[in-house]
Design a protein around this motif. Sequence first.
Motif, PDB file in Angstrom:
ATOM      1  N   ASN A 128       0.860  -1.173   0.000  1.00 57.30           N
ATOM      2  CA  ASN A 128       0.000   0.000   0.000  1.00 57.30           C
ATOM      3  C   ASN A 128       0.901   1.229   0.000  1.00 57.30           C
ATOM      4  O   ASN A 128       1.404   1.657   1.044  1.00 57.30           O
ATOM      5  CB  ASN A 128      -0.907  -0.007   1.233  1.00 57.30           C
ATOM      6  N   ALA A 129       1.121   1.802  -1.178  1.00 58.40           N
ATOM      7  CA  ALA A 129       2.074   2.905  -1.314  1.00 58.40           C
ATOM      8  C   ALA A 129       1.697   4.095  -0.440  1.00 58.40           C
ATOM      9  O   ALA A 129       2.568   4.807   0.059  1.00 58.40           O
ATOM     10  CB  ALA A 129       2.169   3.331  -2.775  1.00 58.40           C
ATOM     11  N   ASN A 132       3.204   3.515   2.950  1.00 64.07           N
ATOM     12  CA  ASN A 132       4.539   2.927   2.945  1.00 64.07           C
ATOM     13  C   ASN A 132       5.590   3.965   2.573  1.00 64.07           C
ATOM     14  O   ASN A 132       6.525   3.695   1.831  1.00 64.07           O
ATOM     15  CB  ASN A 132       4.595   1.747   1.952  1.00 64.07           C
ATOM     16  N   SER A 133       5.437   5.173   3.127  1.00 63.98           N
ATOM     17  CA  SER A 133       6.369   6.242   2.776  1.00 63.98           C
ATOM     18  C   SER A 133       7.791   5.936   3.227  1.00 63.98           C
ATOM     19  O   SER A 133       8.758   6.441   2.651  1.00 63.98           O
ATOM     20  CB  SER A 133       5.911   7.564   3.395  1.00 63.98           C
ATOM     21  N   HIS A 135       9.043   2.894   3.184  1.00 62.09           N
ATOM     22  CA  HIS A 135       9.469   1.721   2.416  1.00 62.09           C
ATOM     23  C   HIS A 135       9.917   0.570   3.320  1.00 62.09           C
ATOM     24  O   HIS A 135      10.909  -0.108   3.053  1.00 62.09           O
ATOM     25  CB  HIS A 135      10.602   2.090   1.448  1.00 62.09           C
ATOM     26  N   GLN A 138       7.824  -3.945   2.890  1.00 64.98           N
ATOM     27  CA  GLN A 138       8.275  -5.102   2.129  1.00 64.98           C
ATOM     28  C   GLN A 138       9.271  -5.970   2.887  1.00 64.98           C
ATOM     29  O   GLN A 138       9.676  -7.017   2.384  1.00 64.98           O
ATOM     30  CB  GLN A 138       8.887  -4.668   0.800  1.00 64.98           C
TER      31      GLN A 138
END
Length: 346
Positions: A128-129, A132-133, A135, A138
Amino acid sequence: MRRLPFTFALALLVFSAGSQPLAAWGDANHQLVARLALASLPADFPAWARRPEQADRLGQLANVPDRWRNVDPWLRQAGGSWSDHFIDIEFLTLAGMEPRAVPSLRYDFIVQYTAARMLHADRFPPLNAAKNSDHTQQWPGFVPWAMAEYYHKLRSAFAYLRAYQDLDGTPTEIDQAQRDAIYSMGVLAHYIGDCAQPLHTTMHHDGWVGENPHGFTTRPGFHSWIDSGLAAKAGIGYGDLGPRVKPVTPHALTPGADGRDPFFIVAMEYILAQHAMVEPLYRLEKAGALGNGPQPVAPEGRAFVEAQLLKGAEMLARCWLTAWQTAPVDSYLRTQLAKRRAPATP
């Protein structure tokens, strides 16, 4: 490849898009693990590290990594980053990796995990971008690597302290080297303490996600209750647990044929042992033994948390002791100090 059932994949998506693990044990319990560990050290551990005032210092330092990530969002991928506080063992399995065989070097693991996750991409939900600022969604978490890295920093601190002690270091140099060692002891305490809280080893960190055949709780807030609410309600403290500590022995570190760091292997075994306590913890919650709401904390719930705090303290004390006993020789510093104390040639 076997696909995950839709309900499980959907729950994983919710997990990835939503929250991340909270701060394990809270301030008081991180301090408690450090104090218990200090009391567990044998009499031949350096006396300067066992002075009463060090308990307060170690307790403060045991909470420092939470301070890092709580204040500056740019630290979520650096230093004591967000993902250094946990590891979701299930994510390794989803990627087809055996937890006991992962590389002990952080960047080797990152390369291997990236390839494995791409190979088994169908097992993972999309990221969910919007949430997910930093990152970090993942990644499964890096706490065993954080443990190993601070353990070896502590060994280094002990190495240069010994160089100063053996080769006429000034009182100021020795004092500062001791302070450096206490700092590394305290920060290591945080990560060891994190994983004594079983919810820091699982994707089920704040309520069960995915298929739930046993009907475990899915409510947010479970994590924070185990961190600090339960111990506060039950009145668990040093007075209860201090008399139960015993002097520890060092870890037996045996180099493996695969060349991995033997301490990392010990750290991962400790994490997996706490991971095995995830379902028992959820079963206690389901049985109403953890004091949620108006009911009191049942004896078995109290015993569970006390046992985990003591496990963390024992692991931590053994790490400190092993680092002291296996500290390498700081050849460079010793050479410089030897030159400094050599009589000047006319």
